[in-house]
Design a protein around this motif. Sequence first.
Motif, PDB file in Angstrom:
ATOM      1  N   GLU A 196      18.798 -14.711  24.689  1.00  0.00           N
ATOM      2  CA  GLU A 196      19.607 -13.512  24.447  1.00  0.00           C
ATOM      3  C   GLU A 196      21.079 -13.807  24.696  1.00  0.00           C
ATOM      4  O   GLU A 196      21.952 -13.399  23.931  1.00  0.00           O
ATOM      5  N   GLY A 197      21.327 -14.540  25.777  1.00  0.00           N
ATOM      6  CA  GLY A 197      22.700 -14.895  26.131  1.00  0.00           C
ATOM      7  C   GLY A 197      23.353 -15.689  25.023  1.00  0.00           C
ATOM      8  O   GLY A 197      24.498 -15.426  24.654  1.00  0.00           O
ATOM      9  N   ALA A 198      22.611 -16.634  24.445  1.00  0.00           N
ATOM     10  CA  ALA A 198      23.178 -17.473  23.394  1.00  0.00           C
ATOM     11  C   ALA A 198      23.490 -16.642  22.156  1.00  0.00           C
ATOM     12  O   ALA A 198      24.539 -16.778  21.534  1.00  0.00           O
ATOM     13  N   ALA A 199      22.559 -15.733  21.796  1.00  0.00           N
ATOM     14  CA  ALA A 199      22.778 -14.874  20.630  1.00  0.00           C
ATOM     15  C   ALA A 199      24.000 -13.994  20.859  1.00  0.00           C
ATOM     16  O   ALA A 199      24.831 -13.806  19.964  1.00  0.00           O
ATOM     17  N   ASP A 200      24.114 -13.486  22.085  1.00  0.00           N
ATOM     18  CA  ASP A 200      25.248 -12.639  22.430  1.00  0.00           C
ATOM     19  C   ASP A 200      26.554 -13.432  22.375  1.00  0.00           C
ATOM     20  O   ASP A 200      27.586 -12.918  21.944  1.00  0.00           O
ATOM     21  N   ALA A 201      26.474 -14.694  22.800  1.00  0.00           N
ATOM     22  CA  ALA A 201      27.669 -15.537  22.773  1.00  0.00           C
ATOM     23  C   ALA A 201      28.192 -15.668  21.354  1.00  0.00           C
ATOM     24  O   ALA A 201      29.389 -15.516  21.103  1.00  0.00           O
ATOM     25  N   VAL A 202      27.277 -15.907  20.404  1.00  0.00           N
ATOM     26  CA  VAL A 202      27.689 -16.048  19.009  1.00  0.00           C
ATOM     27  C   VAL A 202      28.354 -14.757  18.528  1.00  0.00           C
ATOM     28  O   VAL A 202      29.386 -14.782  17.853  1.00  0.00           O
ATOM     29  N   ASP A 203      27.774 -13.621  18.935  1.00  0.00           N
ATOM     30  CA  ASP A 203      28.350 -12.333  18.557  1.00  0.00           C
ATOM     31  C   ASP A 203      29.773 -12.202  19.112  1.00  0.00           C
ATOM     32  O   ASP A 203      30.697 -11.794  18.406  1.00  0.00           O
ATOM     33  N   LEU A 204      29.936 -12.572  20.381  1.00  0.00           N
ATOM     34  CA  LEU A 204      31.267 -12.475  20.988  1.00  0.00           C
ATOM     35  C   LEU A 204      32.252 -13.428  20.317  1.00  0.00           C
ATOM     36  O   LEU A 204      33.403 -13.073  20.088  1.00  0.00           O
ATOM     37  N   TYR A 205      31.789 -14.640  19.993  1.00  0.00           N
ATOM     38  CA  TYR A 205      32.666 -15.603  19.333  1.00  0.00           C
ATOM     39  C   TYR A 205      33.155 -15.012  18.013  1.00  0.00           C
ATOM     40  O   TYR A 205      34.301 -15.184  17.623  1.00  0.00           O
ATOM     41  N   ARG A 206      32.245 -14.310  17.318  1.00  0.00           N
ATOM     42  CA  ARG A 206      32.616 -13.714  16.037  1.00  0.00           C
ATOM     43  C   ARG A 206      33.653 -12.620  16.256  1.00  0.00           C
ATOM     44  O   ARG A 206      34.652 -12.534  15.547  1.00  0.00           O
ATOM     45  N   ARG A 207      33.403 -11.769  17.243  1.00  0.00           N
ATOM     46  CA  ARG A 207      34.351 -10.684  17.515  1.00  0.00           C
ATOM     47  C   ARG A 207      35.720 -11.230  17.906  1.00  0.00           C
ATOM     48  O   ARG A 207      36.738 -10.616  17.625  1.00  0.00           O
ATOM     49  N   LEU A 208      35.737 -12.395  18.591  1.00  0.00           N
ATOM     50  CA  LEU A 208      37.013 -12.986  18.983  1.00  0.00           C
ATOM     51  C   LEU A 208      37.593 -13.844  17.859  1.00  0.00           C
ATOM     52  O   LEU A 208      38.572 -14.565  18.067  1.00  0.00           O
ATOM     53  N   ARG A 209      36.962 -13.775  16.695  1.00  0.00           N
ATOM     54  CA  ARG A 209      37.447 -14.466  15.498  1.00  0.00           C
ATOM     55  C   ARG A 209      37.598 -15.970  15.693  1.00  0.00           C
ATOM     56  O   ARG A 209      38.575 -16.576  15.266  1.00  0.00           O
ATOM     57  N   LEU A 210      36.640 -16.565  16.399  1.00  0.00           N
ATOM     58  CA  LEU A 210      36.635 -18.030  16.485  1.00  0.00           C
ATOM     59  C   LEU A 210      36.067 -18.574  15.181  1.00  0.00           C
ATOM     60  O   LEU A 210      35.149 -17.968  14.608  1.00  0.00           O
ATOM     61  N   PRO A 211      36.581 -19.686  14.695  1.00  0.00           N
ATOM     62  CA  PRO A 211      36.022 -20.259  13.468  1.00  0.00           C
ATOM     63  C   PRO A 211      34.597 -20.762  13.718  1.00  0.00           C
ATOM     64  O   PRO A 211      34.287 -21.214  14.822  1.00  0.00           O
ATOM     65  N   ASN A 212      33.731 -20.679  12.726  1.00  0.00           N
ATOM     66  CA  ASN A 212      32.326 -21.103  12.839  1.00  0.00           C
ATOM     67  C   ASN A 212      31.644 -20.572  14.101  1.00  0.00           C
ATOM     68  O   ASN A 212      31.203 -21.353  14.936  1.00  0.00           O
ATOM     69  N   PRO A 213      31.544 -19.270  14.278  1.00  0.00           N
ATOM     70  CA  PRO A 213      30.974 -18.748  15.528  1.00  0.00           C
ATOM     71  C   PRO A 213      29.557 -19.247  15.796  1.00  0.00           C
ATOM     72  O   PRO A 213      29.161 -19.372  16.957  1.00  0.00           O
ATOM     73  N   GLU A 214      28.785 -19.545  14.725  1.00  0.00           N
ATOM     74  CA  GLU A 214      27.400 -20.005  14.926  1.00  0.00           C
ATOM     75  C   GLU A 214      27.365 -21.361  15.624  1.00  0.00           C
ATOM     76  O   GLU A 214      26.442 -21.669  16.357  1.00  0.00           O
ATOM     77  N   GLU A 215      28.382 -22.135  15.359  1.00  0.00           N
ATOM     78  CA  GLU A 215      28.283 -23.564  15.692  1.00  0.00           C
ATOM     79  C   GLU A 215      29.221 -23.964  16.831  1.00  0.00           C
ATOM     80  O   GLU A 215      28.950 -24.898  17.576  1.00  0.00           O
ATOM     81  N   ILE A 216      30.303 -23.204  17.013  1.00  0.00           N
ATOM     82  CA  ILE A 216      31.357 -23.667  17.926  1.00  0.00           C
ATOM     83  C   ILE A 216      30.884 -23.770  19.372  1.00  0.00           C
ATOM     84  O   ILE A 216      31.341 -24.620  20.135  1.00  0.00           O
ATOM     85  N   GLY A 217      29.902 -22.936  19.750  1.00  0.00           N
ATOM     86  CA  GLY A 217      29.395 -22.958  21.121  1.00  0.00           C
ATOM     87  C   GLY A 217      28.717 -24.271  21.476  1.00  0.00           C
ATOM     88  O   GLY A 217      28.594 -24.609  22.657  1.00  0.00           O
ATOM     89  N   PHE A 218      28.289 -25.011  20.478  1.00  0.00           N
ATOM     90  CA  PHE A 218      27.580 -26.246  20.772  1.00  0.00           C
ATOM     91  C   PHE A 218      28.517 -27.445  20.867  1.00  0.00           C
ATOM     92  O   PHE A 218      28.078 -28.580  20.876  1.00  0.00           O
TER      93      PHE A 218
END
Lengths: 549, 390
Positions: A128-150
Amino acid sequence: MTDLLLKIRGLKIEGRADEMWQPIINGVDLDLHKGEVLGLIGESGAGKSTIGLAGMGFTRDGVRISSGSVEFDGIDLVKASAETKRKLRGTRIAYVAQSAAASFNPAHKLIDQHTEAPVQHGVMSRGEGAADAVDLYRRLRLPNPEEIGFRYPHQVSGGQLQRAMTAMAMSCRPDLIIFDEPTTALDVTTQIEVLAAIRDIVEQFDTAAIYITHDLAVVAQMADRIKVLLQGDEVEEAETREMLSHPKEDYTKSLWAVREFKRPQKPAVDSGAVPVVSVRKVTAAYGPVKVLRNVSFDIHEGRTVAVVGESGSGKSTAARCITGLLPPLAGSIMVDGVEMPADYRKRSKDQLRQVQMIYQMADTALNPRKTIGEIIGRPVQFYMGLRGRDRRRRVEQLLDEIELPADQYFDRLPSELSGGQKQRIGIARALAAEPRFIICDEVTSALDQLVAEGILKLLARLQDELKLSYMFITHDLATVRSIADEVVVMKEGQVIEQGPKDEMFRPPHHAYTDLLLSSVPEMDPDWLTNLLAERGVDNVGDAAVDKMG
Amino acid sequence: MSVIPWILLVVLALGFAGWVFRLAGQRVTHNKPDFRDMPFGVAFGYALAAGALLGGIWLWFQPGAAFFRWAIQGVVALAIVAWLFRLLGRAVGTFGTRKLFREMPLTASFGILVILIYAVLAIFAGAIAPHGQEEVFARVNILPGGNPETGGDPAFPLGTDQIGRDLLSRLIYGAQNTVGIAFVTTCLAFLLGGTLGFLAATLQGWLDQVLSRAVDVLMAIPSLIFALLLMTIASAWAGSEKWLLTVYMIVIIAVIDSTRVFRLARAVGLNIVVMDYIEAAKLRGEGLGYLIFKEILPNAYAPLLAEFGLRFCFVFLTIASLSFLGVGIQPPLADWGTMVRDLSQFINFAAFSPLTAALPLLAAGAIALLTVAVNFVVDWMLHRTSGLKD
């Protein structure tokens, strides 16, 4: 209002120095309502970070809260047990540090560090945390939110890292986030996207925030209310617009006025004059990577040329080519019309003497084990051959020039001086060589605004008295406005545009110069909103630079 | 019976005691932060310390624990003398030295006192020792204690060894030989390793590569084995000239230990040469000597000093081990390592005559005491130099 989230009353904090407890904060009150952003502003040593940390019930080592209360949602954090505080931190109170690069663990991926707090506190499972992280990355307009966390922290840029850190602070949806100078280390164009992202997400989740900064223009964009601090005391507090238009206290007014120091434009140089320093078609590289391409500019006697650009634009490299630390691949450096050997080791003592340098970090530019007298005395002895009493007299004369009383400072060590004083010693060391030309590498960017202004005024006075030429490397356009005669704009190792200051600040600009100029925060609280409306949300910062490139 | 259940039982008991202690503390002090926020590990530590203290007291009253009593008495006595020494230092001397002594922790004055005693013994060994180090007397194996009824002799308070040499004299001369040689060796190692290390850090490039790889090769060989090997070769070269062998030993140990100093000096130097003040000095046109000795070295004092203390002890132990193995300081010269080896059989008499068994421990203890003292002093100096100017 009844929705008071953080209530600080009579907070006194002491720090241990010289075996004694000495006051850092002398009784500060602070109220923060739910969903409100409070800006804490002041010079270094004002205690803004200390108050910010105390808002979490935390003090640094060797610092203690001696009296007062810090009530977060009815819980007094001063008296609360370590266990209670641990439960609050990360879940209901979060912290975003100045240097995201230093605060992330370089050995773990971003998303693993992101999910640590929610998993530890049992708020979410790992998935859940990881899914939420991707959502937050998207809201913060980071490029490639799906992938940048890795990715690992070193694989993303500074502005992205700062946004990832904000996302991490948001991971448990805290009620309060403390931002401690989150954009101070960033370029102006990058700063905008971080500011926009932070402001957005704080609004979306209705999070309260304390925004600590020394930059007035930044705090004007972010905060609902501003509190001004000076050496552990509150100076005044007011709504942002009120504070900007009608500051009450003299100190606040002086902070507001700093940006108004400006030298008149000097008349144009005779077309026949030989420039003191002339950079001719210089190309330079670190290994296979070219960092300078065909760079040319002239610096005339008694003039200041400001070289501006973002980090990585090659402005410091140009300085290294002039000093001879980095011999260029092609092109030449002329001083007074004479070509200099490319490598500093091949230059004569007199050639070395002509070109002096003042560094950004006075801390690392002065040998901590030498007294001021030795630091300034060495070039006096080395170049001028003065010894004993003559040498001492010359050093005292130089200390006089930089407006420090010689008898008090001669035997001190750099660690016993303030940042501004250290920078003055750096100037005196350069002057000791009696040069014609001085390179100033971001000399004011590590200093508070009032102190920086003092340094700029000193440099201007010395220029008039000694007919010095300056190359002023900076990313701060306010500094350029105040001191430069000519401006050179650099990007990716190339000179984009150059010319007299007055022309450069007047449209039409080159598109990149325009981007740089419009990215400098202004004191108007609507500036960011207007700028975003004008450029479009996805067209600020790196994105805008990329589109141009 | 297996020991493991016992250990487990003790650990569990200590853990329980710690838990009870913390709970009791919370009740008695009405939840003062000291007890409230005390982690369990800390409470366990308190219980462990209390247990160790009780164990020590119990051991003190055991009839067979003579050595333990002597060690405790010796440490307490030295601590008291060190305290008096510090008082003396505060009362006499110039303003500067008095200030120094006022701010000195007891461990540092303990260390300084011990080093002073060793230095006096080493320098004035000839005057202090009752007999010569090579003098052989007719009576061998006189027991220590100086009491004729128990087989001692007042002329030889610590007795004589198997060939009739006075042990007290040899112990005192041992200070001269072992400590003196160790000091010279360590200084040489620092001169060599420090200079090359800073040189490598400043110049970098191929010189750094050559020096660093050479050091890697030297460090790859276990140092004691390497020293033994070289000493064997050296003893063939030295032939019958015993003093020459000592010189060889100094050089060999200095070279081997200088590799460690080189590594440290290079690492510290690399951190310093990237500083802007070094760049400023380079751009001024300063020479290599000025850069290394005037700009880099003053900033490297703290780590080098710490290393000096440690290195001195290691060198000292290496010399003692080589002597113990028979290739170090050669027989007519007294040396603590050799003494430990020569007297080691006496340890068998511990059950019957603790005093006799203490003889080899005396030389070993002399080594240990100096090691501790040097490190106390170095710690204190580090603390002073790493702080601001005072």
